[in-house]
Design an enzyme around this catalytic site. Structure first.
Site, short mmCIF file in Angstrom:
data_model
loop_
_atom_site.label_atom_id
_atom_site.label_comp_id
_atom_site.label_asym_id
_atom_site.label_seq_id
_atom_site.Cartn_x
_atom_site.Cartn_y
_atom_site.Cartn_z
N LYS A 97 22.72 0.49 6.26
CA LYS A 97 24.06 0.28 5.71
C LYS A 97 24.03 0.59 4.23
O LYS A 97 23.16 0.11 3.50
CB LYS A 97 24.48 -1.19 5.93
CG LYS A 97 25.88 -1.50 5.44
CD LYS A 97 26.93 -1.06 6.45
CE LYS A 97 28.33 -0.96 5.86
NZ LYS A 97 28.61 0.38 5.26
N GLN A 118 19.53 -1.18 -1.95
CA GLN A 118 20.43 -1.64 -0.88
C GLN A 118 19.70 -2.53 0.13
O GLN A 118 20.30 -3.46 0.67
CB GLN A 118 21.03 -0.40 -0.19
CG GLN A 118 22.33 -0.67 0.53
CD GLN A 118 23.53 -0.67 -0.40
OE1 GLN A 118 23.64 0.16 -1.30
NE2 GLN A 118 24.44 -1.60 -0.20
N LYS A 121 19.69 -5.99 -1.49
CA LYS A 121 21.07 -6.45 -1.64
C LYS A 121 21.62 -6.89 -0.29
O LYS A 121 22.18 -7.98 -0.16
CB LYS A 121 21.91 -5.30 -2.19
CG LYS A 121 23.35 -5.63 -2.47
CD LYS A 121 24.22 -4.39 -2.63
CE LYS A 121 23.72 -3.48 -3.74
NZ LYS A 121 24.73 -2.45 -4.10
N LYS A 133 21.41 4.85 2.09
CA LYS A 133 22.35 5.41 1.11
C LYS A 133 22.41 6.91 1.32
O LYS A 133 21.46 7.51 1.82
CB LYS A 133 21.84 5.13 -0.31
CG LYS A 133 22.92 5.17 -1.37
CD LYS A 133 23.62 3.84 -1.48
CE LYS A 133 24.74 3.86 -2.48
NZ LYS A 133 25.23 2.49 -2.76
N GLY A 172 31.76 3.91 1.05
CA GLY A 172 31.99 4.62 -0.21
C GLY A 172 31.00 4.21 -1.30
O GLY A 172 30.23 3.27 -1.15
N ASP A 173 31.02 4.96 -2.36
CA ASP A 173 30.30 4.66 -3.60
C ASP A 173 31.02 5.53 -4.64
O ASP A 173 32.18 5.94 -4.41
CB ASP A 173 28.80 4.99 -3.47
CG ASP A 173 27.95 4.35 -4.57
OD1 ASP A 173 27.61 3.17 -4.47
OD2 ASP A 173 27.62 5.04 -5.57
N ASN A 248 36.72 2.10 -8.77
CA ASN A 248 37.04 0.99 -7.88
C ASN A 248 36.44 -0.34 -8.37
O ASN A 248 37.13 -1.37 -8.41
CB ASN A 248 36.54 1.34 -6.47
CG ASN A 248 36.48 0.13 -5.56
OD1 ASN A 248 35.48 -0.57 -5.50
ND2 ASN A 248 37.57 -0.13 -4.88
N SER A 385 31.93 -5.07 3.79
CA SER A 385 31.72 -3.98 4.76
C SER A 385 31.16 -4.55 6.07
O SER A 385 31.56 -4.14 7.15
CB SER A 385 30.73 -2.95 4.20
OG SER A 385 31.39 -1.99 3.42
#
Ligand code: GLU
Length: 453
Positions: A97, A118, A121, A133, A172-173, A248, A385
C-alpha cells in the site's frame, strides 16, 4: 534474560555500507535506510530474536521492483517516453500500500526511499497494510487534461498486471490527485473488466472513494502536532504556524490549523513563498491551486494587503511557534532548522515524507524541539486509505464524521505508541526512535512468524 550484543551496532553499520554498495546512486534510499537502522540497535540488543541473521537484511530488500516504459502522445501528436515504477517493498502485514508520485525528480532511488518509509508508517497505523510506492518522472505541470489522461492510461496499461485489491493498492502522492486516480481507475476497469473498487484509493466520493480521504494527511498531521504539544502542556490555539507547500497536504493542514484556532501564515511552491499576516485564506488557496492549477504568487496578488509573495525564499525564515513541512523531501536543512530554533519554534511535524534532513532533525532535537517524523505524523492519509479499502470491501460508505473520528483515534494511538516506545527504550520524547522501533516491531514479528520468504 536478555543478552546484550556489543556487536549489534557494528553489524548495522556494516549492513548500511552494504546497502550503499548494492544500491548505487540512490542517496534518498540510503538516507531513509540509515535513519531507521541507526535507531534499531537498542531493540535488536533487547530482543535477540530480531537480531536473527537475515531479518533486517530481508527488510531492506524490496520483495519486487517493477520498472517500465510509459509512451504517450501530447496534444500535438508528439511521442514522449517516461519511466514508470512500482516498488512492492513488504507485504508481511497486508497488501502493498502506498501512493504514486508523478514528478520529474522521480527515479528508482526516490521510490525506494518512499516505499521503505511506507512499511513503517503503515505498520504504525495498526491496520493491515504492507508497504509500497510507485510513480513516474512524468511532469504533469502545464499538461492538458487530455494529455494527463493519455499518460495515466498508458501508465496503467502496464501497472494493472501488478496490482489488485489483495495484492497492491496504489493511491495518490505528489502530482497524483483525484483527477489522475479517476483516469487510472477507468483504465484499470476497462482492461480487466472488473469493477474492483479496492484496487486504488483516493477515488471520488461518488464512485467508491472515502469521505475525508483528501483531508486526511493534513488533518492527521495537525492532530499529531497537537498531541505533541499537549504532552508539553500546550495546545495549538493562538500559535503562529509556518506551512510549506501548497498541494493537498499543505491545503488541509492549513484548513485544520485554522479550525483549531492557530494562525497558519505561510504556504509555498518551488517559485517562493507567501506570507499572510491575517492567516492563509484556505478557500482562496484552494481556488488558485486546485481549481485553476496556478501558483502561489497568484494567491498573494488576489489576497490584498495582508499577503506578500517572497520569490525564491524559504518559509523557515518566518518566525513561528510550530512548523509543518508539507512539500517534499529534504526541504528543511540544518540552516533552516537553526533559523526556526532562533525564532523559538516549539514543535516541527512532518506532513511530507522526509522533509527534514538528518542534520536538521538532530539540531531540532538537541534544541529540545518536539519533532514528529513523517512516518508517524503523516500516516493519517494512508490510514484513511485503509478505511477506504474497508468500506469498498463491505460495499458501503461511512459518513464523514465516522471517518474523522477514526482518523483522530488512529493519530492519537500512533502518538501514544511512539511516545511509549521511545520511553521504553530510554529516549523519552524522541518520536523518531519511537516511530522506527514501534513500526519495526510490528513488521518484524509478522516476518518472523511467516518464515524466510
Ligand atoms: N502518498 C501517501 C503517503 O505518503 C498516501 C498513500 C496511500 O494513501 O496509500 O502516505
Amino acid at each position: 534474560m536478555t543478552t546484550t550484543r556489543p556487536d549489534t551496532k557494528t553489524a548495522l553499520a556494516r549492513l548500511l555500507t552494504e546497502i550503499e554498495h548494492r544500491n548505487p546512486a540512490q542517496p534518498e534510499f540510503h538516507q531513509a535506510a540509515r535513519e531507521v537502522l541507526e535507531t534499531l540497535a537498542p531493540v535488536l540488543a533487547a530482543r535477540p530474536e530480531y537480531a536473527e541473521p537475515g531479518l533486517v537484511e530481508r527488510l531492506v530488500e524490496p520483495e519486487r521492483q517493477v520498472v517500465f516504459r510509459v509512451p504517450w502522445q501530447d496534444d500535438r501528436g508528439r511521442v514522449h517516453v517516461n519511466r514508470g515504477f512500482r516498488v512492492e517493498f513488504n507485504s508481511a502485514l497486508g497488501p502493498y500500500k502506498g501512493g504514486l508520485r508523478f514528478h520529474p525528480s522521480v527515479n528508482l532511488g526516490v521510490i525506494k526511499f518512499l516505499g521503505f518509509e511506507q512499511i513503517f508508517k503503515n505498520a504504525l497505523t495498526g491496520l493491515g497494510i504492507g508497504g509500497g510506492k510507485g510513480g513516474s518522472d512524468f511532469d504533469p505541470r502545464g499538461r492538458s487534461d487530455a494529455e494527463v489522461m493519455r499518460f495515466c492510461q498508458s501508465f496503467m496499461t502496464e501497472l494493472y498486471r501488478h496490482i489488485g485489491e489483495h495484492t497492491d493498492v496504489p493511491a495518490g502522492d505528489i502530482g497524483v490527485g483525484g483527477r489522475e486516480i479517476g483516469y487510472l481507475f477507468g483504465q484499470y476497469r476497462r482492461i480487466t473488466n472488473r469493477w474492483e473498487a479496492g484496487v486504488l484509493t483516493g477515488k471520488g466520493a461518488g464512485w467508491g472513494g472515502s469521505l475525508i480521504r483528501p483531508e486526511a494527511t493534513g488533518y492527521g498531521n495537525v492532530l499529531f502536532a497537537a498531541a505533541m504539544l499537549r504532552e508539553r502542556g500546550e495546545d495549538l490555539e493562538g500559535q503562529t504556524t509556518v506551512v510549506s507547500g501548497s498541494g493537498n497536504v499543505a491545503i488541509y493542514t492549513i484548513e485544520k490549523l485554522t479550525a483549531l484556532g492557530a494562525n497558519p501564515v505561510t504556504c509555498s511552491d518551488s517559485s517562493g513563498y507567501v506570507v499572510d499576516e491575517k492567516g492563509i485564506d484556505v478557500d482562496l488557496l484552494k481556488q488558485v491551486k486546485e481549481v485553476e492549477r496556478g501558483r502561489v504568487d497568484t494567491y498573494a496578488e488576489r489576497r490584498g494587503a495582508s499577503a506578500r509573495f517572497v520569490p525564491g525564499g524559504r518559509v523557515w525564515e518566518v518566525p513561528a511557534d510550530v512548523a509543518l513541512p508539507s512539500a517534499t523531501q529534504n526541504e528543511l536543512d540544518a540552516q533552516d532548522a537553526a533559523a526556526l530554533v532562533r525564532n523559538g519554534v516549539k514543535a516541527v511535524s512532518e506532513g511530507a515524507n522526509m522533509p527534514a534532513t538528518p542534520d536538521a532533525v538532530h539540531l531540532l532535537q538537541q534544541a529540545g524541539v518536539a519533532f514528529g517524523p513523517g512516518k508517524a505524523a503523516n500516516a493519517g492519509g494512508v490510514a484513511v486509505s485503509a478505511l477506504e479499502m474497508a468500506q469498498n470491501h463491505a460495499r458501503t460508505s461511512w459518513p464523514a464524521a465516522r471517518v474523522e473520528d477514526e482518523l483522530a483515534a488512529i493519530m492519537t494511538s500512533i502518538h501514544t505508541t511512539c511516545h511509549e516506545t521511545a520511553t521504553r527504550y530510554g529516549n523519552p520524547g524522541d518520536y523518531v526512535t519511537g516511530a522506527n522501533i514501534a513500526g519495526f516491531e510490528r513488521v518484524a514479528d509478522a516476518m518472523l512468524a511467516q518464515g524466510v520468504i
